[in-house]
Write a protein that holds these residues in place. Structure first.
Motif, short mmCIF file in Angstrom:
data_model
loop_
_atom_site.label_atom_id
_atom_site.label_comp_id
_atom_site.label_asym_id
_atom_site.label_seq_id
_atom_site.Cartn_x
_atom_site.Cartn_y
_atom_site.Cartn_z
N VAL A 104 0.86 -1.19 0.00
CA VAL A 104 0.00 0.00 0.00
C VAL A 104 0.89 1.24 0.00
O VAL A 104 1.87 1.31 0.75
CB VAL A 104 -0.92 0.05 1.24
CG1 VAL A 104 -1.92 1.20 1.10
CG2 VAL A 104 -1.63 -1.27 1.44
N ALA A 105 0.55 2.21 -0.84
CA ALA A 105 1.28 3.48 -0.91
C ALA A 105 0.42 4.57 -0.29
O ALA A 105 -0.77 4.69 -0.60
CB ALA A 105 1.61 3.82 -2.36
N VAL A 106 1.03 5.35 0.58
CA VAL A 106 0.38 6.54 1.15
C VAL A 106 0.95 7.75 0.41
O VAL A 106 2.16 7.97 0.41
CB VAL A 106 0.65 6.66 2.66
CG1 VAL A 106 0.15 8.00 3.20
CG2 VAL A 106 0.00 5.50 3.40
N LEU A 107 0.08 8.52 -0.24
CA LEU A 107 0.51 9.61 -1.11
C LEU A 107 0.11 10.95 -0.50
O LEU A 107 -1.08 11.20 -0.26
CB LEU A 107 -0.11 9.44 -2.49
CG LEU A 107 0.11 8.07 -3.15
CD1 LEU A 107 -0.56 8.01 -4.52
CD2 LEU A 107 1.59 7.76 -3.27
N LEU A 108 1.11 11.81 -0.27
CA LEU A 108 0.91 13.08 0.42
C LEU A 108 1.29 14.24 -0.50
O LEU A 108 2.43 14.33 -0.95
CB LEU A 108 1.74 13.12 1.70
CG LEU A 108 1.50 11.93 2.67
CD1 LEU A 108 2.48 12.00 3.83
CD2 LEU A 108 0.06 11.92 3.17
N HIS A 109 0.37 15.13 -0.72
CA HIS A 109 0.48 16.19 -1.73
C HIS A 109 1.29 17.40 -1.25
O HIS A 109 1.58 17.54 -0.06
CB HIS A 109 -0.92 16.64 -2.14
CG HIS A 109 -1.70 17.27 -1.01
ND1 HIS A 109 -1.50 18.56 -0.59
CD2 HIS A 109 -2.69 16.76 -0.21
CE1 HIS A 109 -2.32 18.84 0.41
NE2 HIS A 109 -3.05 17.77 0.67
N ARG A 162 0.47 9.45 -9.65
CA ARG A 162 1.39 8.58 -8.92
C ARG A 162 0.66 7.31 -8.47
O ARG A 162 1.25 6.22 -8.47
CB ARG A 162 1.97 9.33 -7.72
CG ARG A 162 3.00 10.39 -8.12
CD ARG A 162 3.26 11.36 -6.96
NE ARG A 162 4.33 12.30 -7.26
CZ ARG A 162 4.21 13.35 -8.05
NH1 ARG A 162 3.05 13.60 -8.65
NH2 ARG A 162 5.23 14.18 -8.25
N ALA A 163 -0.59 7.46 -8.08
CA ALA A 163 -1.38 6.27 -7.70
C ALA A 163 -1.50 5.31 -8.87
O ALA A 163 -1.41 4.09 -8.72
CB ALA A 163 -2.75 6.71 -7.20
N ASP A 164 -1.71 5.84 -10.08
CA ASP A 164 -1.79 4.99 -11.27
C ASP A 164 -0.47 4.27 -11.52
O ASP A 164 -0.45 3.07 -11.83
CB ASP A 164 -2.15 5.83 -12.49
CG ASP A 164 -3.57 6.36 -12.44
OD1 ASP A 164 -4.40 5.77 -11.73
OD2 ASP A 164 -3.85 7.36 -13.12
N LEU A 165 0.63 5.00 -11.40
CA LEU A 165 1.95 4.40 -11.59
C LEU A 165 2.18 3.27 -10.60
O LEU A 165 2.62 2.17 -10.97
CB LEU A 165 3.03 5.48 -11.44
CG LEU A 165 4.48 4.99 -11.44
CD1 LEU A 165 4.88 4.53 -12.84
CD2 LEU A 165 5.42 6.08 -10.95
N LEU A 166 1.85 3.52 -9.35
CA LEU A 166 2.09 2.52 -8.31
C LEU A 166 1.14 1.35 -8.42
O LEU A 166 1.48 0.22 -8.05
CB LEU A 166 2.00 3.18 -6.94
CG LEU A 166 3.18 4.13 -6.66
CD1 LEU A 166 2.85 5.08 -5.52
CD2 LEU A 166 4.44 3.33 -6.33
N ALA A 167 -0.06 1.60 -8.95
CA ALA A 167 -1.00 0.50 -9.16
C ALA A 167 -0.42 -0.52 -10.13
O ALA A 167 -0.63 -1.73 -9.99
CB ALA A 167 -2.34 1.03 -9.67
N ARG A 168 0.33 -0.03 -11.12
CA ARG A 168 0.95 -0.95 -12.09
C ARG A 168 2.04 -1.79 -11.44
O ARG A 168 2.42 -2.83 -11.98
CB ARG A 168 1.51 -0.16 -13.27
CG ARG A 168 0.44 0.52 -14.11
CD ARG A 168 0.99 1.00 -15.44
NE ARG A 168 1.93 2.10 -15.30
CZ ARG A 168 1.59 3.39 -15.25
NH1 ARG A 168 0.30 3.73 -15.31
NH2 ARG A 168 2.50 4.33 -15.15
N ALA A 169 2.55 -1.33 -10.31
CA ALA A 169 3.54 -2.12 -9.58
C ALA A 169 2.88 -2.99 -8.51
O ALA A 169 3.58 -3.66 -7.74
CB ALA A 169 4.57 -1.19 -8.93
N GLY A 170 1.56 -2.96 -8.46
CA GLY A 170 0.84 -3.81 -7.53
C GLY A 170 0.50 -3.16 -6.20
O GLY A 170 0.17 -3.86 -5.24
N ALA A 192 -1.85 -0.74 -3.86
CA ALA A 192 -3.03 0.07 -3.59
C ALA A 192 -2.54 1.43 -3.06
O ALA A 192 -1.38 1.57 -2.67
CB ALA A 192 -3.92 -0.61 -2.55
N SER A 193 -3.41 2.43 -3.07
CA SER A 193 -2.99 3.76 -2.64
C SER A 193 -3.99 4.40 -1.70
O SER A 193 -5.21 4.24 -1.85
CB SER A 193 -2.80 4.69 -3.84
OG SER A 193 -1.67 4.31 -4.61
N VAL A 194 -3.46 5.14 -0.73
CA VAL A 194 -4.24 5.99 0.15
C VAL A 194 -3.85 7.43 -0.18
O VAL A 194 -2.68 7.81 -0.08
CB VAL A 194 -3.94 5.69 1.63
CG1 VAL A 194 -4.74 6.63 2.54
CG2 VAL A 194 -4.22 4.24 1.97
#
Length: 303
Positions: free
Chosen positions: A84-89, A101-109, A111-113
């Motif tokens: 899981v990736a936590v993304l802070l703006h 960035r969430a889309d990019l990380l989704a391709r690496a498997g 999920a994103s918060v």
């Protein structure tokens, strides 16, 4: 006798004029710095809806933070997540800035918060605090990620203010930390902004602005020195910066990298200012971030 007396009077008048001009300059400087200080910490609320193209993918969140704010956010799930990736703006942004960035990380498997930091977007909050209260928001988002996907690796990606919040929150008990365009100290960040917008002489105004931080926020400048906190990250760290960034210059990026714990990596995007690194060079951004995750967490882009 009259001429010396007249000359003395003229001299006194000149000195009084000089004193008035200098006093006026001081007052203007104080007024300008106070207004600039208010601009530095003013909230950035805005309302927006769910992106139409993602309405079926994103889940709405409302997280309670020890910052005293209720954080609005989204959760982007993926099938069989590796982590899981936590993304802070960044400052003056909101969670939408992190969707690519969430889309990019989704391709690496992953999920994103994605959350709006306090006093931003649709989250509550009275003032931006340069990472002081926002660190609690980072902790709240990480806690949700761990609760939602227990046992999976957690990576935090923080851009500018979001990165400062993640660093100041450390140790977060996470598996990887990626920080982008983060200031090393508030003093340097203010000086760099004055220098960029008004020239080197304006650096003299820095103390007039930084002295307001404890008055406005109730926190010392030392408590906001990310360069003194990043050593407590407790996980692999990737530090990214723009080679032409006037606000978080290469020296700040290198200082954070030097202070970060091992294992660590750094990448400067030459010719890029204080702007979205992913948008400026998506190919390299993806290579740096996904390569870092592959090396330290064993994840790689899925077909």
């Amino acid at each position: 006798m009259a001429e010396p007396a007249q000359a003395g009077a003229r001299g006194r008048q000149r000195w009084r004029l000089v004193a008035v001009v200098l006093g006026g300059c001081v007052l203007v400087g104080l007024a300008f710095s106070w207004l600039a200080g208010g601009r530095l910490v003013e909230p950035n609320p805005r309302s927006f809806g769910m992106p139409e193209a993602r309405a079926d993918a994103l889940e709405e969140l409302a997280l309670e933070s020890a910052s005293g704010s209720t954080l609005a956010g989204w959760y982007l799930p993926v099938a069989d997540p590796l982590g899981v990736a936590v993304l802070l703006h960044p400052k003056e942004g909101d969670r939408r800035a992190m969707l690519a960035r969430a889309d990019l990380l989704a391709r690496a498997g992953y999920a994103s918060v994605l959350v709006d930091l306090q006093a931003h977007g649709m989250s509550t909050g009275e003032h931006v605090t340069l990472g002081h209260l926002e660190r609690e928001d980072a902790r709240a988002a990480v806690a949700f990620a761990k609760q939602r996907q227990p046992g999976l690796p957690v990576v935090v990606v923080g851009w500018s203010l979001g990165g400062a919040a993640a660093v100041l929150a450390g140790p977060l008990d996470i598996d990887a930390l990626i920080v982008e365009q983060v200031f090393a100290s508030v003093e340097d960040a203010v000086s760099d902004r004055f220098d960029h917008h008004m020239g080197g002489w304006a650096r003299l105004l820095t103390p007039l602005l930084t002295v307001q931080v404890p008055l406005r926020l109730g926190v010392s400048l030392g408590d906001l020195r990310t360069v003194d906190h990043i050593g407590a990250a407790g996980c692999p760290v990737l530090v990214l910066g723009g080679g032409d960034d006037p606000y978080s210059p290469p020296d700040a990026t290198r200082a954070l990298f030097d202070a970060a714990p091992e294992p660590k990596a750094m990448a400067l995007f030459e010719g890029v200012g204080h702007t979205d690194l992913q948008r400026a060079d998506p190919e390299r951004y993806g290579r740096e971030v996904l390569g870092f995750l592959a090396e330290h967490l064993g994840s790689s882009p899925r077909p």
